[in-house]
Design an enzyme around this catalytic site. Structure first.
Site, PDB file in Angstrom:
ATOM      1  N   GLU A  39      -2.930   0.682  -8.738  1.00  0.00           N
ATOM      2  CA  GLU A  39      -3.121   1.988  -9.357  1.00  0.00           C
ATOM      3  C   GLU A  39      -3.383   1.837 -10.850  1.00  0.00           C
ATOM      4  OE1 GLU A  39      -3.424   4.628  -7.630  1.00  0.00           O
ATOM      5  OE2 GLU A  39      -2.593   3.988  -5.702  1.00  0.00           O
ATOM      6  N   LEU A  77      -2.560  -0.866   3.593  1.00  0.00           N
ATOM      7  CA  LEU A  77      -3.600  -0.981   2.559  1.00  0.00           C
ATOM      8  C   LEU A  77      -4.904  -0.344   3.015  1.00  0.00           C
ATOM      9  CD1 LEU A  77      -3.827  -4.494   0.882  1.00  0.00           C
ATOM     10  CD2 LEU A  77      -2.750  -2.442   0.067  1.00  0.00           C
ATOM     11  N   TYR A 104     -16.659   5.620  13.646  1.00  0.00           N
ATOM     12  CA  TYR A 104     -15.407   4.887  13.421  1.00  0.00           C
ATOM     13  C   TYR A 104     -15.229   3.706  14.384  1.00  0.00           C
ATOM     14  CZ  TYR A 104     -11.038   3.973  11.245  1.00  0.00           C
ATOM     15  OH  TYR A 104     -10.052   3.339  10.531  1.00  0.00           O
ATOM     16  N   ALA A 142      -2.675  -6.809  -4.203  1.00  0.00           N
ATOM     17  CA  ALA A 142      -1.894  -7.300  -3.052  1.00  0.00           C
ATOM     18  C   ALA A 142      -2.572  -8.467  -2.346  1.00  0.00           C
ATOM     19  CB  ALA A 142      -1.688  -6.167  -2.044  1.00  0.00           C
ATOM     20  N   GLY A 161       0.850  -1.196   0.000  1.00  0.00           N
ATOM     21  CA  GLY A 161       0.000   0.000   0.000  1.00  0.00           C
ATOM     22  C   GLY A 161       0.880   1.238   0.000  1.00  0.00           C
TER      23      GLY A 161
HETATM   24  P1  NAI Z   1      -4.612   5.614   0.761  1.00  0.00           P
HETATM   25  O1  NAI Z   1      -5.881   5.455  -0.001  1.00  0.00           O
HETATM   26  O2  NAI Z   1      -3.853   6.880   0.587  1.00  0.00           O
HETATM   27  O3  NAI Z   1      -3.621   4.381   0.434  1.00  0.00           O
HETATM   28  C1  NAI Z   1      -4.075   3.096   0.232  1.00  0.00           C
HETATM   29  C2  NAI Z   1      -3.014   2.272  -0.448  1.00  0.00           C
HETATM   30  O4  NAI Z   1      -3.509   0.924  -0.630  1.00  0.00           O
HETATM   31  C3  NAI Z   1      -2.632   2.773  -1.845  1.00  0.00           C
HETATM   32  O5  NAI Z   1      -1.242   2.593  -2.047  1.00  0.00           O
HETATM   33  C4  NAI Z   1      -3.390   1.809  -2.771  1.00  0.00           C
HETATM   34  O6  NAI Z   1      -2.817   1.652  -4.069  1.00  0.00           O
HETATM   35  C5  NAI Z   1      -3.261   0.528  -1.977  1.00  0.00           C
HETATM   36  N1  NAI Z   1      -4.227  -0.506  -2.361  1.00  0.00           N
HETATM   37  C6  NAI Z   1      -5.580  -0.497  -2.257  1.00  0.00           C
HETATM   38  N2  NAI Z   1      -6.092  -1.675  -2.703  1.00  0.00           N
HETATM   39  C7  NAI Z   1      -5.045  -2.438  -3.085  1.00  0.00           C
HETATM   40  C8  NAI Z   1      -4.908  -3.755  -3.619  1.00  0.00           C
HETATM   41  N3  NAI Z   1      -5.980  -4.545  -3.842  1.00  0.00           N
HETATM   42  N4  NAI Z   1      -3.675  -4.202  -3.925  1.00  0.00           N
HETATM   43  C9  NAI Z   1      -2.566  -3.425  -3.727  1.00  0.00           C
HETATM   44  N5  NAI Z   1      -2.638  -2.192  -3.195  1.00  0.00           N
HETATM   45  C10 NAI Z   1      -3.861  -1.699  -2.879  1.00  0.00           C
HETATM   46  O7  NAI Z   1      -5.003   5.360   2.291  1.00  0.00           O
HETATM   47  P2  NAI Z   1      -4.400   5.751   3.703  1.00  0.00           P
HETATM   48  O8  NAI Z   1      -5.331   6.685   4.361  1.00  0.00           O
HETATM   49  O9  NAI Z   1      -2.967   6.068   3.623  1.00  0.00           O
HETATM   50  O10 NAI Z   1      -4.589   4.359   4.477  1.00  0.00           O
HETATM   51  C11 NAI Z   1      -3.558   3.452   4.739  1.00  0.00           C
HETATM   52  C12 NAI Z   1      -3.789   2.837   6.097  1.00  0.00           C
HETATM   53  O11 NAI Z   1      -3.676   3.860   7.103  1.00  0.00           O
HETATM   54  C13 NAI Z   1      -5.188   2.223   6.276  1.00  0.00           C
HETATM   55  O12 NAI Z   1      -5.093   1.038   7.014  1.00  0.00           O
HETATM   56  C14 NAI Z   1      -5.919   3.284   7.077  1.00  0.00           C
HETATM   57  O13 NAI Z   1      -6.989   2.751   7.837  1.00  0.00           O
HETATM   58  C15 NAI Z   1      -4.790   3.782   7.965  1.00  0.00           C
HETATM   59  N6  NAI Z   1      -5.041   5.087   8.602  1.00  0.00           N
HETATM   60  C16 NAI Z   1      -5.480   6.157   7.882  1.00  0.00           C
HETATM   61  C17 NAI Z   1      -5.779   7.344   8.529  1.00  0.00           C
HETATM   62  C18 NAI Z   1      -6.278   8.537   7.770  1.00  0.00           C
HETATM   63  O14 NAI Z   1      -6.818   9.456   8.399  1.00  0.00           O
HETATM   64  N7  NAI Z   1      -6.114   8.596   6.475  1.00  0.00           N
HETATM   65  C19 NAI Z   1      -5.615   7.490   9.979  1.00  0.00           C
HETATM   66  C20 NAI Z   1      -5.040   6.338  10.617  1.00  0.00           C
HETATM   67  C21 NAI Z   1      -4.800   5.163   9.949  1.00  0.00           C
END
Ligand code: NAI
Length: 398
Positions: A75, A140, A236, A112, A47
């Protein structure tokens, strides 16, 4: 093509390639000038193309011990008519930046969740990456997951478990405040969300890597979680996503025992701060909370964007000497978000917020700026009137 921003709901339909390059470069610059730490040399980030995963990759490559990195993401490329997703360009330009420093940066773009992706990554680690990785970060965020064992595709739901919840949120497309309802999930929807966003796939990854003997002795793995304050617990913590995150935490406990025994390794969940990312923009009601949080934390001088929060996690906590770990073994870089004074101030402002004053009372501008930047828009040193040859750019391979 002149690439312009096109926002539909909470989704950006376009991404500006050179703006994404600028976004990557600014994060690299931040990390290079921030505190340095002794960290990973060989990292796998699942991710890795945006949000927390990209910031992780940048911190490990440019702020620590100059890690070679493997990034896995899902992507879409540009096809000459469509711009491609921001993450697609982030992968390409991260790689360019890393290679300038003589670092290996390998991108795997695909699912993934599949066995094939795990096999490909393992093969690459064995044959071309030096044989082992010393850290695995799982970042992810996805709405769907096909279970490789059963072939069944599961769909997550962003829903509550305490009845329908209606509250105000930001609509970036229209530039207004509007009421949104988060519906109550059925038991099945809850289970489906846990299947997608819980720890099952993280567990499959770590065990596949360990069994293939590509985890270095002492290797640690981290997955990202969110908890959030009482104020938004209904949408949440007590909702479908919260249930999935509890499963992720349980997986960390199990993986910790497994890895200790196998390679003297460990597994942790890191509970991160609320931030604007592609994934979080989708969560109903969450965007207004994020904009209020930005306002309050900026006023107090303790605001962090994705790169600042992630770099602090690695420099101070994971590889540093001031880790904050709670009773449940979770690393807590969200400690500033959850401070009483921060949360009290947010609750106070929320009481007065309405359709007329939300832009002043919240950090609406900061929220929108981050959303735009994340898609490559809004940088003062990018020429947005430039006619971009997408066919030419499409030749750049991740
Ligand atoms: P994001 O949407 O920016 O990144 C998600 C990533 O997952 C991307 O690289 C995407 O290409 C990848 N991805 C999605 N489906 C995929 C698949 N089938 N195969 C391969 N790659 C795949 O999201 P974000 O916000 O950075 O989230 C990442 C983690 O951080 C999550 O677990 C989220 O719950 C956690 N998080 C996010 C917060 C926020 O406020 N944005 C706060 C705290 C934790």
């Amino acid at each position: 093509m002149v690439v312009e921003p096109k926002v539909k709901g909470s989704l950006s339909l376009t991404a500006h390639p050179y703006g994404c390059r600028e976004a990557v470069k600014r994060q690299v610059e931040y990390v290079k000038n921030a505190k340095q730490y002794k960290g990973s040399k060989k990292a796998l980030i699942i991710g890795a193309s945006s949000g927390y995963g990209l910031a992780t990759r940048i911190s490990l490559a440019f702020g620590g011990s100059k890690a070679d990195t493997i990034g896995v993401s899902y992507e879409t490329a540009s096809n000459g008519r469509k711009t491609g997703t921001a993450g697609w360009w982030n992968n390409i330009f991260f790689k360019q930046e890393a290679e300038k420093e003589g670092l290996l940066a390998k991108n795997f773009v695909g699912d993934a969740f599949s066995y094939e992706m795990k096999d490909e990554v393992i093969k690459y680690i064995k044959e071309e990456f030096g044989g082992k990785v010393d850290i695995v970060v799982y970042s992810l965020a996805s709405g769907v997951r096909t279970d490789p064992k059963t072939g069944i595709t599961h769909k997550s739901s962003l829903k509550s478990r305490t009845g329908n919840i209606t509250g105000p949120t930001l609509n970036i497309e229209k530039g207004c405040l509007e009421d949104k309802t988060m519906e109550n999930a059925t038991d099945e929807e809850l289970e489906e969300t846990v299947k997608v966003m819980g720890g099952e796939d993280w567990d499959l990854w770590v065990k596949a890597l360990c069994e293939a003997d590509v985890l270095a002795s002492g290797c640690k793995t981290y997955a990202y979680s969110y908890l959030g304050p009482e104020l938004i617990s209904g949408i949440y913590r007590d909702g479908t996503l919260g249930a999935a995150k509890r499963h992720l935490e349980q997986t960390a406990r199990e993986l910790s025992i497994y890895l200790k025994e196998k390679i003297d390794g460990d597994a942790y969940v890191s509970v991160n701060k609320a931030l604007v990312t592609k994934a979080s923009a989708y969560i109903p009601i969450f965007p207004l909370y994020a904009a209020l949080l930005y306002k309050v934390m900026k006023n107090m001088g303790i605001h962090e964007g994705t790169i600042e929060q992630t770099h602090r996690l690695f420099a101070d906590m994971i590889y540093g000497d001031s880790p904050e770990i709670d009773d449940e073994r979770r690393i807590r870089p969200d400690n500033w978000e959850l401070r009483d004074d921060v949360q009290e101030k947010i609750s106070e402002i929320l009481k007065d917020i309405n359709h007329e004053n939300f832009k002043e009372l919240s950090d609406y501008k900061g929220y929108v700026d981050d959303f735009m930047n994340m898609n490559g828009f809004g940088f003062d040193n990018v020429d947005y009137s430039e006619d971009i040859d997408l066919d030419e750019l499409a030749k750049l391979k991740p």
